[in-house]
Design a protein around this motif. Structure first.
Motif, PDB file in Angstrom:
ATOM      1  N   ASP A  50      10.902  -5.006   0.982  1.00 47.65           N
ATOM      2  CA  ASP A  50      11.853  -5.475  -0.020  1.00 47.65           C
ATOM      3  C   ASP A  50      13.283  -5.482   0.488  1.00 47.65           C
ATOM      4  OD1 ASP A  50      11.986  -2.794   0.224  1.00 47.65           O
ATOM      5  OD2 ASP A  50      11.835  -2.312  -1.893  1.00 47.65           O
ATOM      6  N   TYR A  51      13.484  -5.126   1.727  1.00 48.31           N
ATOM      7  CA  TYR A  51      14.853  -4.965   2.223  1.00 48.31           C
ATOM      8  C   TYR A  51      15.006  -5.749   3.516  1.00 48.31           C
ATOM      9  CZ  TYR A  51      18.452  -2.363   4.834  1.00 48.31           C
ATOM     10  OH  TYR A  51      19.511  -2.012   5.616  1.00 48.31           O
ATOM     11  N   MET A  73      12.086  -0.363   1.512  1.00 39.57           N
ATOM     12  CA  MET A  73      12.779   0.793   0.957  1.00 39.57           C
ATOM     13  C   MET A  73      11.826   1.609   0.108  1.00 39.57           C
ATOM     14  SD  MET A  73      16.644   0.001  -0.066  1.00 39.57           S
ATOM     15  CE  MET A  73      17.840  -0.507   1.138  1.00 39.57           C
ATOM     16  N   LYS A  76       9.295   3.090   2.787  1.00 36.58           N
ATOM     17  CA  LYS A  76       9.996   3.659   3.941  1.00 36.58           C
ATOM     18  C   LYS A  76       9.317   3.292   5.257  1.00 36.58           C
ATOM     19  CE  LYS A  76      12.509   6.800   1.346  1.00 36.58           C
ATOM     20  NZ  LYS A  76      12.575   5.957   0.149  1.00 36.58           N
TER      21      LYS A  76
ATOM     22  N   VAL C 223      19.138  -3.331  -3.786  1.00 36.40           N
ATOM     23  CA  VAL C 223      18.093  -3.431  -2.768  1.00 36.40           C
ATOM     24  C   VAL C 223      17.987  -4.856  -2.265  1.00 36.40           C
ATOM     25  CG1 VAL C 223      15.635  -3.189  -2.351  1.00 36.40           C
ATOM     26  CG2 VAL C 223      16.826  -1.483  -3.704  1.00 36.40           C
ATOM     27  N   ILE C 227      22.204  -3.787   0.418  1.00 37.85           N
ATOM     28  CA  ILE C 227      23.285  -2.805   0.414  1.00 37.85           C
ATOM     29  C   ILE C 227      22.770  -1.514   1.045  1.00 37.85           C
ATOM     30  CG2 ILE C 227      24.910  -1.567  -1.058  1.00 37.85           C
ATOM     31  CD1 ILE C 227      25.182  -4.591  -1.083  1.00 37.85           C
ATOM     32  N   THR C 228      23.609  -0.868   1.818  1.00 37.02           N
ATOM     33  CA  THR C 228      23.178   0.384   2.445  1.00 37.02           C
ATOM     34  C   THR C 228      24.274   1.418   2.329  1.00 37.02           C
ATOM     35  OG1 THR C 228      23.905  -0.629   4.501  1.00 37.02           O
ATOM     36  CG2 THR C 228      21.538  -0.486   4.141  1.00 37.02           C
ATOM     37  N   LEU C 232      24.535   2.263  -1.731  1.00 32.72           N
ATOM     38  CA  LEU C 232      23.150   2.133  -2.189  1.00 32.72           C
ATOM     39  C   LEU C 232      22.719   3.403  -2.898  1.00 32.72           C
ATOM     40  CD1 LEU C 232      20.408   0.491  -1.919  1.00 32.72           C
ATOM     41  CD2 LEU C 232      19.968   1.952   0.010  1.00 32.72           C
ATOM     42  N   ASP C 238      16.891   6.059  -3.128  1.00 34.36           N
ATOM     43  CA  ASP C 238      16.784   7.151  -2.174  1.00 34.36           C
ATOM     44  C   ASP C 238      16.453   6.579  -0.799  1.00 34.36           C
ATOM     45  OD1 ASP C 238      16.302   9.384  -0.776  1.00 34.36           O
ATOM     46  OD2 ASP C 238      14.500   9.978  -1.852  1.00 34.36           O
ATOM     47  N   TYR C 239      17.463   6.218  -0.055  1.00 36.03           N
ATOM     48  CA  TYR C 239      17.214   5.640   1.263  1.00 36.03           C
ATOM     49  C   TYR C 239      18.319   6.052   2.206  1.00 36.03           C
ATOM     50  CZ  TYR C 239      15.416   2.225   4.593  1.00 36.03           C
ATOM     51  OH  TYR C 239      14.855   1.620   5.693  1.00 36.03           O
TER      52      TYR C 239
END
Lengths: 194, 250, 385
Positions: A50-51, A73, A76, C223, C227-228, C232, C238-239
């Protein structure tokens, strides 16, 4: 999952897509299939990529390439790398902006530097260089201007603004104009010594 | 840099003697310059990395306020000094020149960092202007990448010395026919038009860098693309170790 | 008589939109960023960022020089955090050429990267307050702490800002015991400073009013828009690449990932404060565990310190990414077996984080645009690479 299994899974879900593994990356042989494949990878329960981390243009002389790095995401996992190749003259790849908003500026960047046209992009303009700039500066055949030799257009502009131009510079610009050349940067004559 | 010191008609020894008695003797020039040099207002205008060092100079540790230059003005019309802090790109150069034109007299320019002097490490970029001195005159060049805050303070002190050397009867901005506005370049199809303003700058006669390396570093020196499709024989560990540690033949 | 205007009914008022050009020379755009804003009254109707005023052709220059020569250029990408930029680039090349990094160097890298995070977050909060109107005072506090850490960088690498400290397979210079001692002192005193900072800011009424519910970024959009970083996580995703990839030796440390609830400017501010606390935890553990002696650069790469032009990674490609203070900083490098990379690409976090600037600003007042932009935390060197 082995690479072959992933490929088979995508191909059973989307019949008719030609895929090929290039090292650890998945080459989509027909760029028009890209949104389909990306959509499948994004929505399928198994992958959930999704990222979209990065969109990169590249020039391989024979063809131009767009490289997409996908991550998940949710799970992971990643990266899952997609690549699509197009000819230099008809560089058209469908845009991924409808799927991933994050592609918007990155695709504009690839367009600006490599001239890859992303179809259905909502706002495909140059992003770093100004409108009216000619050529795509990151392509390997781009030639920079020589910034120390004035050309006819410069002289004309300067005279319009009442700036005194030395005769030597005028002469040189005229010569260039007669030859129909631009003042471009030249290659170094000899390789630089180690 | 050599600046002419202001020649005062009053003898230095006499001055200090009078000073002990509480009498201050000064020429009008000295007063004029003392006032000007102690309140240089820079423009709050940062371009790149050097701007951060400029902010650090303004902060408590280096404290540019000791030199009377702490009042960063966001508007060019209120400022005396433009610190060109950072790389000037071709896209940005017209704006920088326009800002210079908008500044009121007397105006000074410090180029901070290698980039704004001559392109610095980014000299070969297709969008990098090789020094803002191609379009506007510069008072103090300040090398470094980025210059330390102390260097900026030193640059400011050099500028103060320059101001001290000016006299009220000869300063340009009280003369008639002063032209301190420079035409603003335009963005053309391959770069800026014009490439430089010959009234301000001219190419060097012998350019050693150009002779040695050509000009500039080109994209596309290579004529063979890597073939990533080729199957990888034995994957990295061993092969790359050997190939990477062999010194190249070229 | 025809009703022309009624103060009680603003909808009857026929207003024209106003187009505002914002930047590139503006004190609050954090550099040479430019926005074309269309306003209806004071409300933002449309916002188009214009970039490229600091496009320094980093990628082009890197494709024409040796791998090691690009390292100082990465410093100048995000000029607040040169160490993290070095980290990302060395990771990418190490992946490409399959290089191991010795134990002690790993620890030094992590210590430097986390110190950089402190520098960045503390300055960014200072600048955010600047944008809110607290002109320069919070920056003075922030830069006081920053200078202390910059002194460490200077002693370690020789430069305050542009450290150029990392090398492929390790780091350049030895870190002396007395420097480690000083880092320990900084780590010990930093919470006290944070406390002071927070006491002044976190519950400040003006800050709360200006920041809460402003520039809300929903989770799904964050997401989808790639964006990070703290942005985010402020939206509640939670990344954190330090946890996900466990690159370098981040798997060994115990730390938590602060998450926001709403994704507004205040959350972005507070997540950064909390992240600094977590960074201090990592620093604490790293300083305790760092081996006293050991190699700085792996044996394989040691000869290339003197002759970097002979370094030729095998044909291939690699994508290395780190959790830089601003988000995911990625480097995509393609080697063709020569000393220069064939393709070199930077995935710049603050560039991509700007994608949704318009979405966050729509419907807000023009004064909020500056605050929202401040909370995105952009550095133009990285945006325009």
């Amino acid at each position: 999952m082995t690479p072959e299994e992933i490929k088979n899974k995508i191909q059973t879900a989307l019949p008719g897509t030609a895929l090929k593994w290039v090292r650890d990356t998945l080459l989509i042989e027909n760029p028009q299939d890209l949104p389909k494949v990306a959509n499948f990878l994004k929505t399928s329960e198994e992958f959930r990529f999704d990222y979209l981390s990065s969109v990169t243009g590249a020039d391989y002389l024979q063809y131009l390439e767009a490289v997409y790095h996908l991550y998940s995401m949710e799970k992971k996992t990643g990266p899952f790398v997609l690549r699509a190749r197009v000819g230099r003259d008809q560089a058209r790849i469908p845009s991924l902006v409808p799927l991933y908003r994050g592609a918007e500026y990155q695709e504009r960047e690839a367009y600006d530097t490599y001239g890859i046209i992303f179809e259905n992009h909502p706002d495909l303009r140059r992003i770093f260089m100004w409108e009216g700039f000619e050529g795509f500066p990151m392509r390997k055949d781009y030639v920079q201007e020589d910034s120390e030799i004035l050309e006819a257009s410069d002289i004309e502009w300067l005279e319009k603004h009442q700036v005194q131009v030395p005769e030597g510079m005028k002469k040189r610009a005229e010569e260039l104009k007669k030859q129909g050349r631009r003042a471009v940067a030249e290659r170094p004559g000899q390789p630089e010594p180690q | 840099m050599a600046f002419t010191e202001n020649l005062s008609s009053v003898d230095g020894g006499l001055k200090s003697e009078l000073g002990k008695k509480g009498i201050v003797v000064a020429t009008l020039n000295e007063l004029y310059n003392w006032g000007r040099r102690s309140s240089i207002w820079p423009m709050q205008f940062g371009l790149a990395c050097c701007a951060i060092e400029m902010i650090a100079t303004a902060c408590a540790r280096y404290d540019i306020a000791r030199f009377g230059a702490e009042l960063f003005r966001p508007s060019p019309r209120q400022s005396d000094l433009m610190i060109v802090a950072g790389t000037v790109t071709k896209k940005m150069a017209p704006q920088v020149v326009r800002l210079y034109n908008q500044m009121a007299e007397p105006k000074y320019v410090i180029t901070m960092g290698a980039c704004s002097i001559a392109g610095g490490p980014f000299i070969d970029g297709y969008n990098v202007l090789r020094g803002i001195d191609r379009y506007i005159p510069i008072d103090v060049h300040l090398p470094g990448c980025p210059p330390r805050p102390e260097a900026l303070l030193y640059g400011l002190m050099e500028l103060q010395r320059k101001i001290d050397g000016q006299t009220i009867e000869k300063t340009e901005w009280y003369q008639k026919g002063l032209k301190r506005e420079y035409p603003v370049p335009e963005c053309g199809p391959h770069g800026l038009i014009p490439k430089f303003n010959p009234e301000v700058w001219a190419p060097r006669e012998v350019d050693h860098r150009k002779e040695r390396y050509g000009e500039p570093v080109l994209i596309g020196k290579k004529d063979k693309a890597p073939n990533l499709d080729a199957p990888v024989a034995a994957r990295p560990a061993a092969t790359s170790a050997s190939s990477a540690s062999q010194p190249s033949a070229s | 008589m025809e009703k022309i205007f009624s103060a009680r009914d603003p909808s009857a008022l026929n207003t024209e939109t106003l187009e505002i050009n914002f930047g590139p020379q503006h004190p609050s755009t954090h550099g040479v960023f430019r926005m074309n804003i269309v306003c209806d009254g004071e409300t933002v109707v449309s916002l188009k960022p214009v970039m490229g005023y600091l496009h320094r052709n980093h990628e082009q220059i890197a494709e024409n020089m040796s791998y090691a020569a690009s390292m100082p250029y990465t410093d100048r990408l995000d000029y607040f955090n040169s160490m993290s930029n070095n980290f990302g680039y060395s990771l990418a090349v190490e992946k490409l050429a399959n290089i191991e990094v010795p134990e002690r160097a790993q620890y030094i890298r992590v210590i430097m990267a986390e110190l950089t995070r402190l520098v960045n977050h503390v300055s960014v909060i200072g600048f955010l307050l600047n944008d809110l109107g607290a002109f320069f005072t919070p920056v003075l506090y922030a830069f006081r702490e920053r200078e202390k850490i910059l002194d460490i960088f200077e002693e370690v690498s020789g430069a305050r800002m542009m450290c150029n400290y990392f090398r492929f397979g390790g780091v350049k210079y030895e870190i002396q015991p007395h420097i480690l001692q000083r880092i320990k002192e900084i780590v010990k005193k930093f919470p006290k400073f944070l406390e002071e900072f927070e006491a002044l800011l976190s519950k400040n009424e003006i800050l709360c009013m200006r920041c809460q519910n402003v520039g809300v970024l929903p989770k799904e959009l964050a997401v989808s828009a790639s964006i990070t970083g703290p942005m985010l996580r402020a939206s509640g995703v939670d990344y954190d690449i330090r946890k996900v990839d466990k690159y370098s030796i981040y798997g060994r440390f115990k730390f938590r990932i602060p998450l926001g609830e709403k994704g507004d400017v205040y959350d972005r501010y507070y997540v950064r404060i909390l992240e600094m606390h977590e960074s201090l935890k990592i620093l604490d553990q790293a300083l305790k565990d760092i081996p006293a002696t050991g190699e700085l650069v792996s044996k394989k790469m040691a000869p290339f310190l003197k002759s970097p032009r002979n370094f030729k990674p095998p044909v291939g490609e690699a994508y290395g990414r780190v959790e830089a203070p601003k988000g995911e900083l990625g480097f995509y490098v393609v080697s063709d077996g020569t000393p220069q990379p064939w393709r070199y690409h930077v995935r710049a976090p603050s560039f991509i984080n700007l994608t949704i600037l318009e979405d966050m600003c729509l419907g807000h007042k023009i004064a909020d645009v500056i605050v929202i932009l401040g909370s995105v935390d952009i550095v133009l060197g990285e945006v325009d690479h």
